[in-house]
Scaffold this motif. Structure first.
Motif, PDB file in Angstrom:
ATOM      1  N   GLN A 245      66.949  98.350  50.118  1.00 27.47           N
ATOM      2  CA  GLN A 245      68.323  98.426  50.596  1.00 27.47           C
ATOM      3  C   GLN A 245      68.468  99.232  51.882  1.00 27.47           C
ATOM      4  OE1 GLN A 245      67.144  99.068  47.583  1.00 27.47           O
ATOM      5  NE2 GLN A 245      68.414  98.203  45.966  1.00 27.47           N
ATOM      6  N   LEU A 246      67.499 100.097  52.190  1.00 22.57           N
ATOM      7  CA  LEU A 246      67.595 100.957  53.367  1.00 22.57           C
ATOM      8  C   LEU A 246      67.005 100.326  54.627  1.00 22.57           C
ATOM      9  CD1 LEU A 246      66.629 104.475  51.902  1.00 22.57           C
ATOM     10  CD2 LEU A 246      68.916 103.585  52.378  1.00 22.57           C
ATOM     11  N   ALA A 247      66.704  99.042  54.596  1.00 19.55           N
ATOM     12  CA  ALA A 247      66.002  98.397  55.713  1.00 19.55           C
ATOM     13  C   ALA A 247      66.658  98.676  57.060  1.00 19.55           C
ATOM     14  CB  ALA A 247      65.905  96.891  55.467  1.00 19.55           C
ATOM     15  N   TYR A 248      67.988  98.612  57.136  1.00 20.41           N
ATOM     16  CA  TYR A 248      68.694  98.859  58.390  1.00 20.41           C
ATOM     17  C   TYR A 248      69.746  99.949  58.253  1.00 20.41           C
ATOM     18  CZ  TYR A 248      66.329  94.942  60.535  1.00 20.41           C
ATOM     19  OH  TYR A 248      65.363  94.119  61.069  1.00 20.41           O
ATOM     20  N   THR A 249      69.532 100.839  57.320  1.00 19.68           N
ATOM     21  CA  THR A 249      70.453 101.956  57.120  1.00 19.68           C
ATOM     22  C   THR A 249      70.219 103.034  58.174  1.00 19.68           C
ATOM     23  OG1 THR A 249      70.570 101.563  54.736  1.00 19.68           O
ATOM     24  CG2 THR A 249      71.128 103.776  55.492  1.00 19.68           C
ATOM     25  N   GLU A 250      71.310 103.643  58.642  1.00 23.35           N
ATOM     26  CA  GLU A 250      71.205 104.780  59.552  1.00 23.35           C
ATOM     27  C   GLU A 250      70.874 106.032  58.729  1.00 23.35           C
ATOM     28  OE1 GLU A 250      71.346 104.530  62.847  1.00 23.35           O
ATOM     29  OE2 GLU A 250      71.706 102.372  62.664  1.00 23.35           O
ATOM     30  N   LEU A 251      69.892 106.799  59.183  1.00 23.21           N
ATOM     31  CA  LEU A 251      69.427 107.970  58.443  1.00 23.21           C
ATOM     32  C   LEU A 251      69.952 109.255  59.083  1.00 23.21           C
ATOM     33  CD1 LEU A 251      65.685 106.939  57.904  1.00 23.21           C
ATOM     34  CD2 LEU A 251      67.691 106.308  56.546  1.00 23.21           C
ATOM     35  N   TYR A 252      70.375 110.186  58.231  1.00 20.55           N
ATOM     36  CA  TYR A 252      70.861 111.479  58.716  1.00 20.55           C
ATOM     37  C   TYR A 252      70.260 112.575  57.846  1.00 20.55           C
ATOM     38  CZ  TYR A 252      74.037 115.215  60.163  1.00 20.55           C
ATOM     39  OH  TYR A 252      74.571 116.383  60.642  1.00 20.55           O
ATOM     40  N   PHE A 253      69.573 113.526  58.472  1.00 21.51           N
ATOM     41  CA  PHE A 253      68.915 114.599  57.738  1.00 21.51           C
ATOM     42  C   PHE A 253      69.596 115.926  58.063  1.00 21.51           C
ATOM     43  CE2 PHE A 253      65.588 111.989  56.143  1.00 21.51           C
ATOM     44  CZ  PHE A 253      65.334 111.043  57.122  1.00 21.51           C
ATOM     45  N   SER A 254      70.034 116.602  57.021  1.00 22.45           N
ATOM     46  CA  SER A 254      70.703 117.890  57.181  1.00 22.45           C
ATOM     47  C   SER A 254      69.782 119.015  56.726  1.00 22.45           C
ATOM     48  CB  SER A 254      71.986 117.925  56.347  1.00 22.45           C
ATOM     49  OG  SER A 254      72.532 119.231  56.315  1.00 22.45           O
ATOM     50  N   PRO A 255      69.759 120.142  57.449  1.00 21.30           N
ATOM     51  CA  PRO A 255      68.942 121.273  57.013  1.00 21.30           C
ATOM     52  C   PRO A 255      69.551 122.020  55.832  1.00 21.30           C
ATOM     53  CG  PRO A 255      70.185 121.860  58.977  1.00 21.30           C
ATOM     54  CD  PRO A 255      70.421 120.402  58.745  1.00 21.30           C
ATOM     55  N   LYS A 256      70.811 121.753  55.509  1.00 18.16           N
ATOM     56  CA  LYS A 256      71.478 122.463  54.425  1.00 18.16           C
ATOM     57  C   LYS A 256      70.902 122.046  53.074  1.00 18.16           C
ATOM     58  CE  LYS A 256      75.010 124.512  56.670  1.00 18.16           C
ATOM     59  NZ  LYS A 256      76.385 124.047  56.453  1.00 18.16           N
ATOM     60  N   PHE A 257      70.810 122.997  52.142  1.00 18.79           N
ATOM     61  CA  PHE A 257      70.521 122.645  50.758  1.00 18.79           C
ATOM     62  C   PHE A 257      71.763 121.997  50.172  1.00 18.79           C
ATOM     63  CE2 PHE A 257      67.536 126.474  50.952  1.00 18.79           C
ATOM     64  CZ  PHE A 257      66.438 125.672  51.239  1.00 18.79           C
ATOM     65  N   TRP A 258      71.566 121.098  49.194  1.00 19.43           N
ATOM     66  CA  TRP A 258      72.699 120.338  48.693  1.00 19.43           C
ATOM     67  C   TRP A 258      73.868 121.208  48.220  1.00 19.43           C
ATOM     68  CZ3 TRP A 258      75.320 116.252  49.209  1.00 19.43           C
ATOM     69  CH2 TRP A 258      76.270 115.875  48.256  1.00 19.43           C
ATOM     70  N   PRO A 259      73.676 122.295  47.485  1.00 15.98           N
ATOM     71  CA  PRO A 259      74.838 123.081  47.059  1.00 15.98           C
ATOM     72  C   PRO A 259      75.655 123.653  48.217  1.00 15.98           C
ATOM     73  CG  PRO A 259      72.954 123.605  45.687  1.00 15.98           C
ATOM     74  CD  PRO A 259      72.438 122.775  46.835  1.00 15.98           C
ATOM     75  N   ASP A 260      75.063 123.749  49.406  1.00 18.70           N
ATOM     76  CA  ASP A 260      75.778 124.271  50.575  1.00 18.70           C
ATOM     77  C   ASP A 260      76.335 123.173  51.468  1.00 18.70           C
ATOM     78  OD1 ASP A 260      75.474 126.985  50.036  1.00 18.70           O
ATOM     79  OD2 ASP A 260      73.502 127.079  50.977  1.00 18.70           O
ATOM     80  N   PHE A 261      76.103 121.916  51.117  1.00 16.81           N
ATOM     81  CA  PHE A 261      76.550 120.797  51.954  1.00 16.81           C
ATOM     82  C   PHE A 261      78.042 120.579  51.717  1.00 16.81           C
ATOM     83  CE2 PHE A 261      77.110 116.366  53.210  1.00 16.81           C
ATOM     84  CZ  PHE A 261      76.333 116.270  54.355  1.00 16.81           C
ATOM     85  N   GLY A 262      78.846 120.811  52.752  1.00 18.98           N
ATOM     86  CA  GLY A 262      80.291 120.777  52.597  1.00 18.98           C
ATOM     87  C   GLY A 262      80.972 119.719  53.444  1.00 18.98           C
ATOM     88  N   LYS A 263      82.285 119.846  53.526  1.00 19.40           N
ATOM     89  CA  LYS A 263      83.099 118.874  54.255  1.00 19.40           C
ATOM     90  C   LYS A 263      82.678 118.766  55.717  1.00 19.40           C
ATOM     91  CE  LYS A 263      87.824 118.059  55.853  1.00 19.40           C
ATOM     92  NZ  LYS A 263      89.225 118.550  55.845  1.00 19.40           N
ATOM     93  N   ASP A 264      82.505 119.894  56.385  1.00 16.52           N
ATOM     94  CA  ASP A 264      82.131 119.854  57.800  1.00 16.52           C
ATOM     95  C   ASP A 264      80.781 119.175  58.001  1.00 16.52           C
ATOM     96  OD1 ASP A 264      84.482 121.141  58.433  1.00 16.52           O
ATOM     97  OD2 ASP A 264      83.571 123.124  58.630  1.00 16.52           O
ATOM     98  N   ASP A 265      79.868 119.389  57.072  1.00 12.63           N
ATOM     99  CA  ASP A 265      78.553 118.742  57.160  1.00 12.63           C
ATOM    100  C   ASP A 265      78.682 117.231  56.977  1.00 12.63           C
ATOM    101  OD1 ASP A 265      77.005 121.281  57.311  1.00 12.63           O
ATOM    102  OD2 ASP A 265      77.792 121.541  55.282  1.00 12.63           O
ATOM    103  N   PHE A 266      79.548 116.823  56.073  1.00 12.35           N
ATOM    104  CA  PHE A 266      79.777 115.397  55.851  1.00 12.35           C
ATOM    105  C   PHE A 266      80.409 114.768  57.092  1.00 12.35           C
ATOM    106  CE2 PHE A 266      81.885 112.104  52.800  1.00 12.35           C
ATOM    107  CZ  PHE A 266      80.896 111.187  53.099  1.00 12.35           C
TER     108      PHE A 266
END
Length: 284
Positions: A245-266
């Motif tokens: 399913q990811l064949a043409y998906t745009e990838l985004y990598f965040s340095p944040k750990f998931w519990p710290d991933f918030g609205k601004d990161d999204f």
């Protein structure tokens, strides 16, 4: 990658140990529209409604690494991840995203220590039970994909119940990948196609991408291919997630750990997506 994955407005104190949860007692759930976590969010001005992806996928990574420097057990990291997921689910509902797929547990995760796996499965089950009212109220449809034959039977029954209760909801489709692997998904799809060939329902010459896609686990949604994949914790790989399913998906990598991933990161991830030229192998 383990995470308690259903949308619950459970707030976590990130800097002090929490009381050890009882796997048999579901987290207390409060349904709120009081201007805090569950309030309707308008689309931020830096995002364009017409450019929002229909389907966002997330590899929620970094729970244990978030917990360790705080002197917490890895299980507390999983619990803390609920807050981030709740926030993302509600933002998806408000911002017009139709499908959110989250990687809760991979096939490889089952090789982790039995105590951790058993705790996660029990916590997942009790959380799923306690969140049904919330999801029904918010119009969220839940689908669980993966090889559920290897999870406890009581969890299998709970998953079936949640899927049935929410099956007619239209606001957001939340797909939870539990004991899932991209290679597993393709293999089981090939087996199903092979059985149809054996039964004479399909000719070998007629096998194409469409026929295979109809047998993948993501056949449960109108939009099986994510427009955007987000992975947290700084790891730069897809870890056997939605490989077809990811064949043409745009990838985004965040340095944040998931519990710290918030609205601004999204917002940052979505803004990055909206500034990309999606060519799907062609030229523009």
């Amino acid at each position: 990658m383990f995470s308690t994955t259903l949308p619950l407005p459970l707030l976590i104190n990130r800097y002090h140990p929490l009381p050890s949860p009882s796997p048999t007692a579901p987290p207390r759930v409060t349904l709120r529209d009081d201007g805090t976590l569950l309030a309707k969010e308008s689309l931020p001005p830096e995002l364009v409604a017409e450019l929002m992806p229909n389907h966002v996928a997330v590899i929620m990574d970094g729970h244990g690494r978030w917990a360790k420097p705080r002197g917490l057990a890895a299980t507390e990291g999983h619990r803390a991840g609920v807050e981030s997921l709740t926030r993302m689910v509600m933002l998806c509902c408000s911002w017009g995203i139709e499908v959110l797929t989250v990687f809760a547990c991979s096939t490889e995760n089952l090789a982790r220590p039995k105590k951790e796996v058993d705790f996660f499965m029990r916590l997942f089950e009790t959380t799923a039970k306690s969140s049904m009212e919330c999801m029904q109220m918010k119009g969220i449809r839940v689908c669980v994909i993966g090889d559920l034959s290897k999870v406890p039977e009581s969890l299998q029954r709970t998953v079936a119940r949640v899927e049935d209760v929410t099956k007619d909801n239209k606001k957001l489709q939340l797909i939870v990948a539990l004991n899932y692997g991209g290679k597993y998904d393709v293999v089981q799809a090939c087996k199903r196609v092979a059985m149809k060939v054996k039964d004479g329902a399909v000719d070998v010459e007629d096998i194409n991408e469409s026929i295979i896609e109809k047998e993948l686990e993501t056949k449960c949604t109108e939009f099986p291919n994510p427009g955007l994949l987000i992975r947290t914790s700084g790891e730069l790989r897809v870890s056997n997630f939605l490989l077809w399913q990811l064949a043409y998906t745009e990838l985004y990598f965040s340095p944040k750990f998931w519990p710290d991933f918030g609205k601004d990161d999204f917002v940052d991830a979505l803004r990055s997506f909206q500034h990309r030229q999606r060519r799907f192998g062609g030229r523009h």
